[in-house]
Design a protein around this motif. Sequence first.
Motif, PDB file in Angstrom:
ATOM      1  N   THR A 125       0.820  -1.209   0.000  1.00 37.44           N
ATOM      2  CA  THR A 125       0.000   0.000   0.000  1.00 37.44           C
ATOM      3  C   THR A 125       0.849   1.252   0.000  1.00 37.44           C
ATOM      4  N   TYR A 126       0.229   2.298  -0.490  1.00 40.31           N
ATOM      5  CA  TYR A 126       0.848   3.618  -0.508  1.00 40.31           C
ATOM      6  C   TYR A 126      -0.179   4.629  -0.003  1.00 40.31           C
ATOM      7  N   TYR A 127       0.302   5.603   0.763  1.00 37.55           N
ATOM      8  CA  TYR A 127      -0.548   6.700   1.209  1.00 37.55           C
ATOM      9  C   TYR A 127       0.175   8.023   1.000  1.00 37.55           C
ATOM     10  N   ALA A 128      -0.554   8.997   0.531  1.00 35.53           N
ATOM     11  CA  ALA A 128       0.002  10.340   0.473  1.00 35.53           C
ATOM     12  C   ALA A 128       0.227  10.841   1.901  1.00 35.53           C
ATOM     13  N   ASP A 129       1.211  11.687   2.074  1.00 36.67           N
ATOM     14  CA  ASP A 129       1.526  12.197   3.417  1.00 36.67           C
ATOM     15  C   ASP A 129       0.315  12.878   4.051  1.00 36.67           C
ATOM     16  N   SER A 130      -0.498  13.502   3.243  1.00 37.95           N
ATOM     17  CA  SER A 130      -1.634  14.257   3.765  1.00 37.95           C
ATOM     18  C   SER A 130      -2.713  13.381   4.389  1.00 37.95           C
ATOM     19  N   VAL A 131      -2.688  12.080   4.095  1.00 36.70           N
ATOM     20  CA  VAL A 131      -3.735  11.194   4.615  1.00 36.70           C
ATOM     21  C   VAL A 131      -3.191  10.070   5.492  1.00 36.70           C
ATOM     22  N   LYS A 132      -1.885   9.968   5.615  1.00 37.35           N
ATOM     23  CA  LYS A 132      -1.289   8.913   6.430  1.00 37.35           C
ATOM     24  C   LYS A 132      -1.811   8.972   7.855  1.00 37.35           C
ATOM     25  N   GLY A 133      -2.157   7.803   8.376  1.00 38.21           N
ATOM     26  CA  GLY A 133      -2.657   7.729   9.739  1.00 38.21           C
ATOM     27  C   GLY A 133      -4.146   7.989   9.855  1.00 38.21           C
ATOM     28  N   ARG A 134      -4.760   8.485   8.783  1.00 36.96           N
ATOM     29  CA  ARG A 134      -6.197   8.768   8.814  1.00 36.96           C
ATOM     30  C   ARG A 134      -6.980   7.888   7.833  1.00 36.96           C
ATOM     31  N   PHE A 135      -6.393   7.569   6.704  1.00 30.69           N
ATOM     32  CA  PHE A 135      -7.058   6.769   5.671  1.00 30.69           C
ATOM     33  C   PHE A 135      -6.456   5.379   5.650  1.00 30.69           C
ATOM     34  N   THR A 136      -7.296   4.401   5.350  1.00 33.18           N
ATOM     35  CA  THR A 136      -6.840   3.017   5.215  1.00 33.18           C
ATOM     36  C   THR A 136      -7.462   2.406   3.972  1.00 33.18           C
ATOM     37  N   ILE A 137      -6.613   1.840   3.125  1.00 32.14           N
ATOM     38  CA  ILE A 137      -7.086   1.177   1.915  1.00 32.14           C
ATOM     39  C   ILE A 137      -7.081  -0.329   2.156  1.00 32.14           C
ATOM     40  N   SER A 138      -8.091  -1.006   1.621  1.00 28.87           N
ATOM     41  CA  SER A 138      -8.176  -2.457   1.780  1.00 28.87           C
ATOM     42  C   SER A 138      -8.913  -3.029   0.574  1.00 28.87           C
ATOM     43  N   SER A 139      -8.816  -4.334   0.435  1.00 30.75           N
ATOM     44  CA  SER A 139      -9.473  -4.975  -0.694  1.00 30.75           C
ATOM     45  C   SER A 139     -10.202  -6.228  -0.253  1.00 30.75           C
ATOM     46  N   ASP A 140     -11.289  -6.502  -0.919  1.00 34.48           N
ATOM     47  CA  ASP A 140     -12.048  -7.739  -0.727  1.00 34.48           C
ATOM     48  C   ASP A 140     -12.083  -8.415  -2.093  1.00 34.48           C
ATOM     49  N   ASN A 141     -11.189  -9.357  -2.289  1.00 35.72           N
ATOM     50  CA  ASN A 141     -11.080  -9.985  -3.607  1.00 35.72           C
ATOM     51  C   ASN A 141     -12.333 -10.768  -3.981  1.00 35.72           C
ATOM     52  N   ALA A 142     -12.998 -11.316  -2.991  1.00 31.54           N
ATOM     53  CA  ALA A 142     -14.220 -12.075  -3.269  1.00 31.54           C
ATOM     54  C   ALA A 142     -15.294 -11.181  -3.871  1.00 31.54           C
ATOM     55  N   LYS A 143     -15.294  -9.913  -3.476  1.00 35.70           N
ATOM     56  CA  LYS A 143     -16.262  -8.954  -3.993  1.00 35.70           C
ATOM     57  C   LYS A 143     -15.686  -8.086  -5.102  1.00 35.70           C
ATOM     58  N   ASN A 144     -14.393  -8.297  -5.416  1.00 33.67           N
ATOM     59  CA  ASN A 144     -13.738  -7.479  -6.442  1.00 33.67           C
ATOM     60  C   ASN A 144     -13.904  -5.992  -6.135  1.00 33.67           C
ATOM     61  N   THR A 145     -13.721  -5.674  -4.872  1.00 36.22           N
ATOM     62  CA  THR A 145     -13.961  -4.310  -4.399  1.00 36.22           C
ATOM     63  C   THR A 145     -12.807  -3.840  -3.528  1.00 36.22           C
ATOM     64  N   VAL A 146     -12.433  -2.589  -3.718  1.00 36.06           N
ATOM     65  CA  VAL A 146     -11.417  -1.945  -2.884  1.00 36.06           C
ATOM     66  C   VAL A 146     -12.090  -0.825  -2.104  1.00 36.06           C
ATOM     67  N   TYR A 147     -11.698  -0.700  -0.845  1.00 34.22           N
ATOM     68  CA  TYR A 147     -12.295   0.289   0.041  1.00 34.22           C
ATOM     69  C   TYR A 147     -11.262   1.330   0.457  1.00 34.22           C
ATOM     70  N   LEU A 148     -11.751   2.507   0.729  1.00 36.38           N
ATOM     71  CA  LEU A 148     -10.913   3.548   1.329  1.00 36.38           C
ATOM     72  C   LEU A 148     -11.652   4.058   2.559  1.00 36.38           C
ATOM     73  N   GLN A 149     -11.188   3.629   3.718  1.00 38.25           N
ATOM     74  CA  GLN A 149     -11.758   4.095   4.981  1.00 38.25           C
ATOM     75  C   GLN A 149     -11.108   5.421   5.340  1.00 38.25           C
ATOM     76  N   MET A 150     -11.916   6.431   5.487  1.00 36.39           N
ATOM     77  CA  MET A 150     -11.402   7.778   5.752  1.00 36.39           C
ATOM     78  C   MET A 150     -11.892   8.235   7.115  1.00 36.39           C
ATOM     79  N   ASN A 151     -10.980   8.385   8.034  1.00 32.36           N
ATOM     80  CA  ASN A 151     -11.293   8.829   9.395  1.00 32.36           C
ATOM     81  C   ASN A 151     -10.694  10.211   9.654  1.00 32.36           C
ATOM     82  N   SER A 152     -11.159  10.831  10.700  1.00 39.43           N
ATOM     83  CA  SER A 152     -10.659  12.155  11.100  1.00 39.43           C
ATOM     84  C   SER A 152     -10.625  13.107   9.916  1.00 39.43           C
ATOM     85  N   LEU A 153     -11.715  13.141   9.201  1.00 40.92           N
ATOM     86  CA  LEU A 153     -11.774  13.949   7.981  1.00 40.92           C
ATOM     87  C   LEU A 153     -11.641  15.430   8.280  1.00 40.92           C
ATOM     88  N   LYS A 154     -11.002  16.121   7.360  1.00 41.56           N
ATOM     89  CA  LYS A 154     -10.761  17.549   7.469  1.00 41.56           C
ATOM     90  C   LYS A 154     -11.408  18.262   6.284  1.00 41.56           C
TER      91      LYS A 154
END
Length: 127
Positions: free
Chosen positions: A58-87
């Motif tokens: 995984t890669y994260y831009a410095d501006s989102v490190k520690g706040r965003f998390t990327i993950s994938s569900d291969n069974a659903k062929n879907t990638v998620y971006l969990q965004m916390n502490s939004l600004k």
Amino acid sequence: EVQLQASGGGLVQAGGSLRLSCAASGFVSDDHAIGWFRQAPGKEREGVSCISGRDGSTYYADSVKGRFTISSDNAKNTVYLQMNSLKPEDTAVYYCAADRVDLCSSTAVPQYEYDYWGQGTQVTVSS
């Protein structure tokens, strides 16, 4: 036909959370890297995060490190971006894209490497 469908955007207060989804069809996401990008009004599109289908790097831009998390569900062929502490500065249209070569690692992948793009989903963070 390759398609990427981004969804999950919305209006949220600062400090809140959203989870974006990128549903892929026409190819298997574990053969590609999936990246998230965003474009704010009057600004250039920028890379936010990516995940390798090959090894999960995984890669994260410095501006989102520690706040965003990327993950994938291969069974659903879907990638998620969990965004916390939004600004408010996270306000943008968020796009997902797929890279057939799967260059995603701990460093940013140029946008021109991505082969397929979704239509975008609006994220608005109020102060």
